[in-house]
Design a protein around this motif. Sequence first.
Motif, PDB file in Angstrom:
ATOM      1  N   ALA A  14       0.825  -1.210   0.000  1.00  0.00           N
ATOM      2  CA  ALA A  14       0.000   0.000   0.000  1.00  0.00           C
ATOM      3  C   ALA A  14       0.858   1.259   0.000  1.00  0.00           C
ATOM      4  CB  ALA A  14      -0.926   0.003   1.213  1.00  0.00           C
ATOM      5  N   SER A  15       2.109   1.126  -0.445  1.00  0.00           N
ATOM      6  CA  SER A  15       3.042   2.262  -0.400  1.00  0.00           C
ATOM      7  C   SER A  15       2.658   3.388  -1.350  1.00  0.00           C
ATOM      8  CB  SER A  15       4.463   1.785  -0.713  1.00  0.00           C
ATOM      9  OG  SER A  15       4.527   1.180  -2.002  1.00  0.00           O
ATOM     10  N   ALA A  16       1.749   3.111  -2.291  1.00  0.00           N
ATOM     11  CA  ALA A  16       1.313   4.165  -3.213  1.00  0.00           C
ATOM     12  C   ALA A  16       0.329   5.128  -2.549  1.00  0.00           C
ATOM     13  CB  ALA A  16       0.659   3.538  -4.445  1.00  0.00           C
ATOM     14  N   TYR A  17      -0.110   4.802  -1.323  1.00  0.00           N
ATOM     15  CA  TYR A  17      -1.130   5.603  -0.659  1.00  0.00           C
ATOM     16  C   TYR A  17      -0.583   6.339   0.554  1.00  0.00           C
ATOM     17  CZ  TYR A  17      -3.725   2.322  -3.515  1.00  0.00           C
ATOM     18  OH  TYR A  17      -4.162   1.561  -4.568  1.00  0.00           O
ATOM     19  N   THR A  18      -1.299   7.372   0.972  1.00  0.00           N
ATOM     20  CA  THR A  18      -0.906   8.185   2.119  1.00  0.00           C
ATOM     21  C   THR A  18      -1.434   7.616   3.425  1.00  0.00           C
ATOM     22  OG1 THR A  18      -0.908  10.160   0.726  1.00  0.00           O
ATOM     23  CG2 THR A  18      -1.005  10.522   3.095  1.00  0.00           C
ATOM     24  N   GLY A  19      -2.615   6.976   3.368  1.00  0.00           N
ATOM     25  CA  GLY A  19      -3.236   6.437   4.572  1.00  0.00           C
ATOM     26  C   GLY A  19      -4.590   5.864   4.245  1.00  0.00           C
ATOM     27  N   ILE A  20      -5.452   5.780   5.265  1.00  0.00           N
ATOM     28  CA  ILE A  20      -6.805   5.279   5.051  1.00  0.00           C
ATOM     29  C   ILE A  20      -7.826   6.328   5.481  1.00  0.00           C
ATOM     30  CG2 ILE A  20      -6.124   2.873   5.328  1.00  0.00           C
ATOM     31  CD1 ILE A  20      -7.445   2.975   8.137  1.00  0.00           C
ATOM     32  N   THR A  21      -9.019   6.225   4.908  1.00  0.00           N
ATOM     33  CA  THR A  21     -10.123   7.086   5.297  1.00  0.00           C
ATOM     34  C   THR A  21     -11.370   6.226   5.447  1.00  0.00           C
ATOM     35  OG1 THR A  21     -11.409   9.068   4.716  1.00  0.00           O
ATOM     36  CG2 THR A  21     -10.692   7.665   2.901  1.00  0.00           C
ATOM     37  N   LEU A  22     -12.252   6.610   6.352  1.00  0.00           N
ATOM     38  CA  LEU A  22     -13.449   5.819   6.613  1.00  0.00           C
ATOM     39  C   LEU A  22     -14.490   6.674   7.316  1.00  0.00           C
ATOM     40  CD1 LEU A  22     -13.446   4.697  10.013  1.00  0.00           C
ATOM     41  CD2 LEU A  22     -11.176   4.217   9.074  1.00  0.00           C
TER      42      LEU A  22
END
Length: 283
Positions: A181-189
């Motif tokens: 998941a290194s292409a992403y900054t984090g998660i949102t929910l």
Amino acid sequence: MKNRIFLHGLNLVLCGLAIAAFAACGDDGNEGSGGAGGGTASGATTGTGDATSASSGTTDPTTTTSSTSASTTSATTGTGGGPQSLEMIDDMEDNDNAINAAGGRVGYWYTFNDETEGATQQPPPDPEGTGETPFTMTELAPARGQSTYAARSWGSGFTTWGAGFGFDLNSPEGAKAAYDASAYTGITLWAKGTTSATVMISDPGTDPEGGVCTDECDKWQKSLALTEEWQQFTIPFADLKQGGWGTPAGTTAIDASKLYSIQFQVGTDPEFDVYIDDLAFYN
């Protein structure tokens, strides 16, 4: 685009005429400066829309209910903007126990708890993986905007460290593997609940599969200050910290290139009822 350029040019011409007549005129140079704005690293936005807002949170799935080393973010109301690019992990709308089979992800929702005698949790855990009691989504009444289903777990009576629910990101045929998941900054929910919860994400240093920890895997975590109103939480990987109770990961930050699971844990509150919806990676 051609129409936009034409209108912009027409506006400048009109401005020129207005200057001659009134010696003052503004232009349309405010593009992009208004609206909802960009997402912030912390804070929670309440509402009923789909995932587009900002916030943060903390706590771990094998620690006690209140991990003092994990910071808790208070919710704030507003209409601020959020992540500009989302990769949906699960929007729950297919009403099954699998996360979205996209981007190389294969995983299934499950529940877990500290096995306190007499305590109850729904959906019930399936530790043997028999599939006889699969995790089921909960229909929302009323719906949250366009969303009609959410992941939910509720129960009472846990006294050791609590209970939780979540999924592995890459577990084809039941074998857990790492997910990049290194292409992403984090998660949102989006989430709501009767008690605070902690989002926990594991990597090689905080999951038994990584070989660093065994029974004291202190996952990277962030506490979510839930209320009974829907809020959106945006959690950068950089904000995740270990709870400080278990095996040190050996690094100061999560390895987003090798993630194993995403889980949500509650502590030893007498009762709990937690909803999670529209969970996504973001940039």
